[in-house]
Design an enzyme around this catalytic site. Structure first.
Site, short mmCIF file in Angstrom:
data_model
loop_
_atom_site.label_atom_id
_atom_site.label_comp_id
_atom_site.label_asym_id
_atom_site.label_seq_id
_atom_site.Cartn_x
_atom_site.Cartn_y
_atom_site.Cartn_z
N THR A 8 0.84 -1.19 0.00
CA THR A 8 0.00 0.00 0.00
C THR A 8 0.87 1.23 0.00
OG1 THR A 8 -1.78 1.16 1.17
CG2 THR A 8 -0.14 0.10 2.55
N LYS A 13 -3.38 2.75 6.71
CA LYS A 13 -3.69 1.31 6.78
C LYS A 13 -2.64 0.60 7.63
CE LYS A 13 -5.96 0.68 2.24
NZ LYS A 13 -5.89 -0.08 0.96
N GLU A 43 -2.62 -1.24 -10.39
CA GLU A 43 -4.04 -1.49 -10.09
C GLU A 43 -4.86 -1.60 -11.37
OE1 GLU A 43 -5.74 0.67 -6.64
OE2 GLU A 43 -3.88 1.82 -6.72
N ASP A 76 -7.71 -4.24 -0.92
CA ASP A 76 -8.52 -3.23 -1.58
C ASP A 76 -9.84 -3.09 -0.85
OD1 ASP A 76 -7.46 -1.85 -4.10
OD2 ASP A 76 -6.69 -3.89 -4.24
N SER A 77 -10.20 -1.86 -0.56
CA SER A 77 -11.42 -1.61 0.22
C SER A 77 -12.37 -0.72 -0.54
CB SER A 77 -11.05 -0.91 1.53
OG SER A 77 -10.41 -1.81 2.38
N GLY A 154 -9.94 8.92 4.73
CA GLY A 154 -10.95 8.57 3.72
C GLY A 154 -12.36 8.93 4.15
N ASP A 156 -14.02 7.98 6.72
CA ASP A 156 -14.30 7.85 8.16
C ASP A 156 -15.20 8.96 8.73
OD1 ASP A 156 -13.00 5.45 8.46
OD2 ASP A 156 -11.13 6.31 9.19
N LYS A 176 -12.33 2.26 16.17
CA LYS A 176 -12.47 1.84 14.77
C LYS A 176 -11.80 0.48 14.53
CE LYS A 176 -11.24 2.75 10.00
NZ LYS A 176 -10.41 3.48 9.04
N ARG A 182 -11.24 -3.85 7.74
CA ARG A 182 -9.82 -4.19 7.55
C ARG A 182 -9.38 -5.20 8.61
NH1 ARG A 182 -8.49 0.47 7.11
NH2 ARG A 182 -8.68 0.24 4.85
P1 ITT Z 1 -3.72 1.92 -1.49
O1 ITT Z 1 -4.39 1.58 -2.81
O2 ITT Z 1 -2.34 2.51 -1.65
O3 ITT Z 1 -3.70 0.78 -0.51
P2 ITT Z 1 -6.08 3.57 -0.96
O4 ITT Z 1 -6.35 4.57 0.13
O5 ITT Z 1 -6.34 3.99 -2.37
O6 ITT Z 1 -4.56 3.07 -0.76
P3 ITT Z 1 -8.20 1.56 -1.21
O7 ITT Z 1 -8.14 1.52 -2.70
O8 ITT Z 1 -8.31 0.28 -0.47
O9 ITT Z 1 -6.87 2.25 -0.63
O10 ITT Z 1 -9.35 2.51 -0.73
C1 ITT Z 1 -10.39 2.99 -1.57
C2 ITT Z 1 -10.95 4.26 -0.99
O11 ITT Z 1 -11.67 3.95 0.19
C3 ITT Z 1 -9.90 5.30 -0.62
O12 ITT Z 1 -10.38 6.58 -0.98
C4 ITT Z 1 -9.79 5.18 0.89
O13 ITT Z 1 -9.48 6.44 1.46
C5 ITT Z 1 -11.17 4.70 1.30
N1 ITT Z 1 -11.04 3.81 2.45
C6 ITT Z 1 -10.46 2.58 2.48
N2 ITT Z 1 -10.46 2.10 3.73
C7 ITT Z 1 -11.05 3.04 4.50
C8 ITT Z 1 -11.33 3.14 5.87
O14 ITT Z 1 -10.95 2.19 6.74
N3 ITT Z 1 -11.93 4.23 6.33
C9 ITT Z 1 -12.30 5.21 5.48
N4 ITT Z 1 -12.06 5.22 4.17
C10 ITT Z 1 -11.43 4.14 3.68
#
Ligand code: ITT
Length: 207
Positions: A8, A13, A43, A76-77, A154, A156, A176, A182
């Site tokens: 990441t 994270k 990605e 990926d979230s 993000g 949150d 959290k 996660r």
């Molecule tokens: P990496 O790809 O480098 O891991 P990223 O922040 O882009 O970082 P994701 O693609 O997993 O990671 O996240 C997609 C979006 O969802 C991104 O805008 C994050 O800020 C948000 N996100 C992911 N997990 C979150 C959380 O626990 N709380 C709030 N927002 C989250």
């Protein structure tokens, strides 16, 4: 020390994972690191978080020396909003950058149904095992009427988990991480890893 490489660029994270592993396993038996900046994180766009995470993991594995790590993980979230048929979901990163929290709140302006969930999919590889694996976790709640709170990252500030009346950003990281998508996904992967290792130890001890 069990060494985890977490693929990441989002250091929030890494911080959350270090904290939950320290809390649950008491002693520091895990170390969690992000890859050096020369490892490219590649990605793809897809409707499926698992496809996205697996692709990035496999691409990174071509460049990483597995001997240095016990587990390599890519997560990926996404935030899935019921009234928007699951949008932004796998497109969360793009939506966050393009329209931000205010944009998401605007999309929901006329909606009474505020239900939503976060989902994390972790694709991972365990040293000594050829396969790659997937684990996932979800946390359910509602989208707030306005952004509130200063902690986290993000989405949150606009997500209120079930059982609480504050956003993740107001509740703070310590709460959290006890509830998050996660944490759930990672603990399944860690559990799998520990079972794999203890099976190996068992085989060694009975031989
Ligand atoms: P990496 O790809 O480098 O891991 P990223 O922040 O882009 O970082 P994701 O693609 O997993 O990671 O996240 C997609 C979006 O969802 C991104 O805008 C994050 O800020 C948000 N996100 C992911 N997990 C979150 C959380 O626990 N709380 C709030 N927002 C989250």
């Amino acid at each position: 020390m069990i060494k985890i490489l977490y693929i990441t660029r989002n250091m929030n994270k890494i911080r959350e994972i270090e904290k939950i592993l320290r809390k649950l396993f008491k002693e520091e038996i895990f170390s969690v690191e992000a890859p050096s900046s020369d490892i490219e994180i590649i990605e793809i766009q897809s409707d499926d978080l698992a496809d996205i995470a697996l692709y990035t993991l496999r691409k990174a594995l071509e460049k990483i020396n597995m001997e240095k790590w016990d587990i390599i993980m890519r997560e990926d979230s996404g935030l899935f909003i019921e009234a928007l048929n699951g949008f932004p979901g796998p497109y969360s990163s793009y939506v966050y950058k393009k329209i931000g929290l205010d944009g998401v709140l605007k999309l929901l302006e006329r909606h009474e149904n505020r239900r939503a969930f976060f989902k994390a999919v972790v694709a991972y590889k365990i040293k000594g095992i050829d396969d790659t694996f997937i684990s996932s976790g979800e946390v359910y709640g509602v989208i707030s009427r306005e952004a509130r709170g200063l902690e986290g990252f993000g989405f949150d500030p606009i997500f209120i988990p079930d059982g609480y009346d504050k956003t993740f950003a107001e509740l703070g990281e310590d709460i959290k991480i006890m509830l998050s998508h996660r944490t759930k996904a990672i603990l399944k992967a860690i559990d799998h890893y520990l079972k794999t290792v203890s099976n190996k130890l068992y085989h060694i001890s009975v031989e």
